[in-house]
Design a protein around this motif. Structure first.
Motif, mmCIF file in Angstrom:
data_model
loop_
_atom_site.group_PDB
_atom_site.id
_atom_site.type_symbol
_atom_site.label_atom_id
_atom_site.label_comp_id
_atom_site.label_asym_id
_atom_site.label_seq_id
_atom_site.Cartn_x
_atom_site.Cartn_y
_atom_site.Cartn_z
ATOM 1 N N GLY A 161 26.809 62.703 81.925
ATOM 2 C CA GLY A 161 27.172 61.375 81.450
ATOM 3 C C GLY A 161 28.210 61.472 80.353
ATOM 4 O O GLY A 161 28.723 62.555 80.028
ATOM 5 N N ILE A 162 28.534 60.336 79.754
ATOM 6 C CA ILE A 162 29.575 60.283 78.726
ATOM 7 C C ILE A 162 28.947 60.592 77.373
ATOM 8 O O ILE A 162 27.963 59.981 76.965
ATOM 9 N N THR A 175 35.689 62.462 69.531
ATOM 10 C CA THR A 175 36.006 63.127 70.794
ATOM 11 C C THR A 175 35.070 62.564 71.859
ATOM 12 O O THR A 175 33.848 62.613 71.700
ATOM 13 N N VAL A 176 35.640 62.020 72.926
ATOM 14 C CA VAL A 176 34.856 61.457 74.022
ATOM 15 C C VAL A 176 35.002 62.379 75.229
ATOM 16 O O VAL A 176 36.126 62.651 75.676
ATOM 17 N N VAL A 177 33.880 62.860 75.737
ATOM 18 C CA VAL A 177 33.880 63.799 76.855
ATOM 19 C C VAL A 177 33.206 63.144 78.050
ATOM 20 O O VAL A 177 31.999 62.883 78.043
ATOM 21 N N VAL A 184 39.190 62.496 75.627
ATOM 22 C CA VAL A 184 40.098 61.824 74.714
ATOM 23 C C VAL A 184 39.587 62.066 73.302
ATOM 24 O O VAL A 184 38.382 62.077 73.061
ATOM 25 N N ALA A 185 40.514 62.316 72.370
ATOM 26 C CA ALA A 185 40.130 62.563 70.980
ATOM 27 C C ALA A 185 41.191 61.951 70.074
ATOM 28 O O ALA A 185 42.378 61.972 70.394
ATOM 29 N N TYR A 186 40.746 61.411 68.941
ATOM 30 C CA TYR A 186 41.698 60.772 68.034
ATOM 31 C C TYR A 186 41.030 60.452 66.704
ATOM 32 O O TYR A 186 39.797 60.448 66.597
ATOM 33 N N SER A 288 33.998 53.359 74.383
ATOM 34 C CA SER A 288 34.034 54.615 75.141
ATOM 35 C C SER A 288 32.967 54.678 76.228
ATOM 36 O O SER A 288 33.090 55.456 77.171
ATOM 37 N N GLY A 289 31.907 53.897 76.071
ATOM 38 C CA GLY A 289 30.802 53.955 77.021
ATOM 39 C C GLY A 289 29.865 55.118 76.803
ATOM 40 O O GLY A 289 28.993 55.389 77.637
#
Length: 393
Positions: A161-162, A175-177, A184-186, A288-289
């Motif tokens: 999952g996210i 950081t979203v994996v 995506v990271a920021y 991001s979910g």
């Protein structure tokens, strides 16, 4: 391979270190490491004061930058020597140094400056030092941040999952994996930067931060001021993006108060700035979910901030990075030890999906120690996952 990672973050309060013993038998797939030590060494009060006074929007001189470069380097050298005295010799030291300026124009990062000469560390310890780790990503079109996304992706590799990793330092980064090929990271915006700026300027706490969120807990957020702060154009920029204290500083707070036409008391101002971090972070995590949020950094020790995030994100499972073998206060130092492992094994240390670079790059510049510079053989396959364990006390 024993690697000491070191960083002073955007709170400018001292040097965080982490010694990680990475498995020398790694052949591909999952890399393992034992975190043998994490520690923090405060800057001398005079040095921290000089650093803060030299940061934008203040004016400074090249002479002051030169002196600070030396003094910070010597502080890092002392922190490294102390860690080695406690935990034994190391094969490599990775020094992030102290960021004093991150040059961003709109959505593009054009340069970055970290001070703290690595030669002081090499001379004091005799170990080789990897430094200047951000600029290569910028030259490849990236933001040079958040470099911790390399560690985040490997630690969260086994999650279904996210999942998202949140670091609450001076600046909040995420950081979203969603999978190995979907990251995506920021930088979200300020976490503790504005809170700390007010604490220091008003002499509210000798530690330089709102300990346990006590001041914020005694106030009420000013919604008019909060609306002005949340309307900053930075929040509307698409990821990847990066920022720092050259944008989010005391003058920024004062300008926002003037624009809002309000005069909050100290406790209400602290409550407002804490709520700013809560709302900005919660908005990004919700978008991001992510069903799992793994937090680290000094901000996760602030119960007011963390309670606000939990209220704003009721459907999200919260964890501290400690549960993944990376103590929350030492996670960034661990990340730079990991980057060092990648560099000396001939592997890129960036996640281009996270930084926005054209491609991944091998990071840093090496300063030899007291002997010949001997690098291990290159590794053919980059790790797909990382398992960290803490050495028993």
């Amino acid at each position: 391979m024993r690697i000491l990672g070191m960083i002073s973050g955007t709170s400018h309060d001292g040097v965080d270190v982490a010694l990680v013993d990475f498995d020398p038998a790694y052949g591909g797939g999952t890399l393992s490491g034992v975190v043998e030590l994490t520690a923090s060494t405060s800057y001398p009060p005079g040095l921290r004061g000089r650093l803060v006074n030299a940061l934008p929007p203040a004016a400074t001189t090249l002479g002051e930058v030169c002196e600070l470069d030396t003094l910070v380097g010597q502080s890092f050298a002392g922190a490294a020597a102390g860690a080695i005295e406690r935990a034994g010799p190391v094969d490599l030291i990775v020094s992030h140094g102290q960021t004093v300026f991150h040059w961003v124009d709109g959505a593009r990062a054009l340069g970055t400056l970290q001070i703290g000469r690595p030669a002081w560390i090499a001379e004091r310890t005799g170990a080789p030092v990897l430094s200047d780790v951000r600029i290569r990503d910028i030259t490849a079109g990236g933001q040079g941040a958040p470099l911790v996304s390399l560690l985040d992706v490997l630690l969260l590799a086994g999650h279904r999952g996210i999942a998202a990793a949140l670091n609450l330092g001076g600046i909040a980064n995420l950081t979203v994996v969603r999978g190995p090929a979907d990251v995506v990271a920021y930088d979200i915006g300020p976490a503790n930067a504005l809170i700390d700026a007010v604490v220091v300027s008003r002499g509210l706490n000798g530690l330089g931060f709102d300990e346990d969120g006590r001041i914020a807990a005694s106030g009420v957020a000013d919604e008019r001021l909060l609306a002005v702060l949340l309307d900053d154009p930075y929040y509307r920029l698409p990821a990847p993006k990066s920022t720092g204290k050259e944008v989010f500083h005391l003058g920024y707070v004062e300008a926002a108060i003037a624009a809002a036409g309000t005069r909050p008391g100290t406790a209400d101002l602290m409550a407002t700035l804490t709520e700013l971090t809560v709302r900005a972070v919660a908005r990004e995590v919700a978008a991001s979910g992510a069903g799992l949020l793994v937090a680290s950094g000094g901000g996760c020790r602030n119960p007011v901030l963390m309670a606000g995030l939990r209220r704003a994100l009721p459907g999200v499972t919260f964890r501290l990075s400690d549960e993944y073998g990376a103590p929350a206060d030492g996670k960034e130092a661990i990340a730079f030890a990991l980057i060092g492992w990648h560099t000396v094994h001939g592997l890129p240390g960036t996640v281009p999906m996270g930084t926005g670079a054209r491609a991944a790059r091998i990071l840093g510049a090496l300063t030899p120690g007291s002997g010949p510079l001997a690098l291990p053989p290159p590794v053919a396959q980059a790790p797909r996952a990382l398992v960290l364990t803490l050495r028993p006390a």
